[in-house]
Write an enzyme that holds these catalytic residues in place. Structure first.
Site, PDB file in Angstrom:
ATOM      1  N   PHE A  27       4.814   6.622 -14.476  1.00 56.81           N
ATOM      2  CA  PHE A  27       5.399   7.920 -14.130  1.00 56.81           C
ATOM      3  C   PHE A  27       4.734   8.393 -12.839  1.00 56.81           C
ATOM      4  O   PHE A  27       3.642   8.959 -12.851  1.00 56.81           O
ATOM      5  CB  PHE A  27       5.160   8.927 -15.264  1.00 56.81           C
ATOM      6  CG  PHE A  27       6.090  10.103 -15.269  1.00 56.81           C
ATOM      7  CD1 PHE A  27       7.185  10.145 -16.112  1.00 56.81           C
ATOM      8  CD2 PHE A  27       5.863  11.186 -14.430  1.00 56.81           C
ATOM      9  CE1 PHE A  27       8.040  11.241 -16.124  1.00 56.81           C
ATOM     10  CE2 PHE A  27       6.705  12.285 -14.430  1.00 56.81           C
ATOM     11  CZ  PHE A  27       7.804  12.315 -15.276  1.00 56.81           C
ATOM     12  N   ASP A  80       1.687  16.548 -13.684  1.00 61.95           N
ATOM     13  CA  ASP A  80       1.225  16.016 -14.961  1.00 61.95           C
ATOM     14  C   ASP A  80      -0.138  15.339 -14.867  1.00 61.95           C
ATOM     15  O   ASP A  80      -0.431  14.629 -13.911  1.00 61.95           O
ATOM     16  CB  ASP A  80       2.276  15.024 -15.466  1.00 61.95           C
ATOM     17  CG  ASP A  80       1.992  14.518 -16.863  1.00 61.95           C
ATOM     18  OD1 ASP A  80       1.193  15.157 -17.565  1.00 61.95           O
ATOM     19  OD2 ASP A  80       2.561  13.494 -17.232  1.00 61.95           O
ATOM     20  N   ASN A 129      10.760  16.758  -5.522  1.00 58.12           N
ATOM     21  CA  ASN A 129       9.828  15.695  -5.904  1.00 58.12           C
ATOM     22  C   ASN A 129      10.556  14.361  -5.955  1.00 58.12           C
ATOM     23  O   ASN A 129      11.708  14.284  -6.398  1.00 58.12           O
ATOM     24  CB  ASN A 129       9.222  15.973  -7.287  1.00 58.12           C
ATOM     25  CG  ASN A 129       8.342  17.206  -7.317  1.00 58.12           C
ATOM     26  OD1 ASN A 129       7.233  17.208  -6.789  1.00 58.12           O
ATOM     27  ND2 ASN A 129       8.838  18.270  -7.930  1.00 58.12           N
ATOM     28  N   PHE A 329      14.031  18.638 -13.773  1.00 55.99           N
ATOM     29  CA  PHE A 329      13.165  17.868 -14.665  1.00 55.99           C
ATOM     30  C   PHE A 329      13.588  16.410 -14.739  1.00 55.99           C
ATOM     31  O   PHE A 329      14.729  16.100 -15.094  1.00 55.99           O
ATOM     32  CB  PHE A 329      13.198  18.473 -16.074  1.00 55.99           C
ATOM     33  CG  PHE A 329      12.521  19.811 -16.184  1.00 55.99           C
ATOM     34  CD1 PHE A 329      11.285  19.930 -16.801  1.00 55.99           C
ATOM     35  CD2 PHE A 329      13.110  20.954 -15.663  1.00 55.99           C
ATOM     36  CE1 PHE A 329      10.654  21.159 -16.906  1.00 55.99           C
ATOM     37  CE2 PHE A 329      12.492  22.187 -15.764  1.00 55.99           C
ATOM     38  CZ  PHE A 329      11.253  22.289 -16.383  1.00 55.99           C
TER      39      PHE A 329
END
Length: 349
Positions: A27, A80, A129, A329
């Site tokens: 990720f 994150d 992003n 998201f």
């Protein structure tokens, strides 16, 4: 309120399962501010690569290194902890002398670049992003492949991800308790998280109900339409429906859904009646948002991942790359591809 796992799918419920984030390297997020440092000013923009530490922890460590208060270090968005992320931090350090930030050491972090800047970096002040995700143990390659092709054309629901609502939905539960007891909440962070969760849940519910319609992207009288990539909107009228539908089909315009709060929601007539009916039973949370003066807003109903590409490493492992605008998201994209094993409510926005 519809639980996140039960929200309507745009492409139908995925037929296969898969594993998201078997390790942090699966990720990868690269923040895109949309601008470069000015090269002068009382602030310093610092581009950091991190793995295994959250944004606030790194910001506090940077403040300690620079011998400034933690409030003098800001960032555009939380990233994150359990991922490889690249993002910018901003430190207010007046004076002509530039600190040697190459000496900043923190396990799991690396300073990639730093330069002077004229303005403070504020929360939300980013363009978007870029994501690189690896899905492992995919049980149905053909289904995922077809879904990726369909997403290129039709997009995905622009749902707020499960992480917006906290582990086990704790933020939404907090908002509901607050609404029911009317007890003052002094903690500013809790207030912000809870109100945000409530408004986001309303948006998700409205979108989920709209997706149950046969033609999801059909413009109706009173819809609030948004120019792609813009924040403002205008209301569709019956006389314009044919032309507006053409522009929606061309992805020039986006149908929006409400983020309810105080003030007008933005839709009118048929579209407003639909949105109000979708959340009619949630009177306590609606009252809370109005009482706390959270302004109503709009958000695009669908999300079109940009620069979407993928590469199958083998029949059960696929690497997916795409870019999303700020506030969207990645997990809402993954949700349309596979039924994920494991809980990803901890993944930052």
């Amino acid at each position: 309120m519809i639980e996140f796992d039960n929200l309507t799918y745009l492409h139908g419920k995925p037929q296969g399962t898969g594993l998201l984030k078997a390790n942090p390297e699966d990720f990868v997020v690269v923040e895109d501010l949309g601008f470069e440092p000015d090269g002068e000013g009382e602030h310093i923009l610092v581009r950091i690569l991190k793995n295994g530490c959250n944004t606030r922890f790194v910001a506090d460590a940077l403040a300690k290194f620079l011998k400034i208060h933690t409030r003098e270090v800001s960032f555009a968005g939380q990233k994150d902890k359990h991922a490889v992320t690249e993002q910018w931090l901003c430190a207010r350090v007046p004076g002509k002398e530039m600190p040697d930030l190459s000496a900043f050491q923190l396990e799991g972090c690396q300073v990639l670049q730093y330069a002077r800047h004229k303005r403070k970096l504020r929360l939300g002040a980013l363009k978007g992003n870029a994501f690189t995700l690896v899905l492992r143990e995919v049980s149905n390659r053909d289904d995922v492949e077809q879904r990726l092709i369909d997403i290129c054309v039709k997009g995905v629901p622009n749902y707020f991800g499960a992480q917006r609502f906290g582990i086990g939905g704790s933020n939404l539960q907090g908002a509901l308790r607050w609404a029911q007891t009317n007890t003052p909440v002094r903690d500013r962070n809790k207030r912000s998280f809870w109100l945000s969760a409530a408004r986001s849940a309303f948006f998700n519910q409205i979108v989920a109900e709209r997706l149950k319609k046969a033609d999801v992207n059909q413009v109706v009288d009173g819809d609030a339409l948004q120019l792609a990539g813009r924040g403002s909107w205008f209301v569709a009228t019956t006389e314009e429906l044919a032309e507006l539908q053409r522009r929606v089909n061309d992805k020039e315009l986006m149908i929006t859904a409400a983020l309810p709060g105080s003030g007008e929601w933005g839709t009118q007539r048929e579209a407003l009646a639909f949105e109000q009916a979708a959340v009619a039973e949630e009177t306590e949370l609606q009252t809370l948002l109005v009482r706390e003066k959270v302004e109503a807003a709009r958000r695009a109903m669908l999300l079109y991942p940009q620069q979407l590409s993928w590469n199958w490493w083998d029949d059960v492992t696929v690497e997916i790359r795409f870019w999303l605008p700020a506030g969207s998201f990645a997990t809402s994209v993954v949700r349309e591809l596979i039924n994920t094993t494991g809980d990803y409510a901890h993944i930052a926005e």
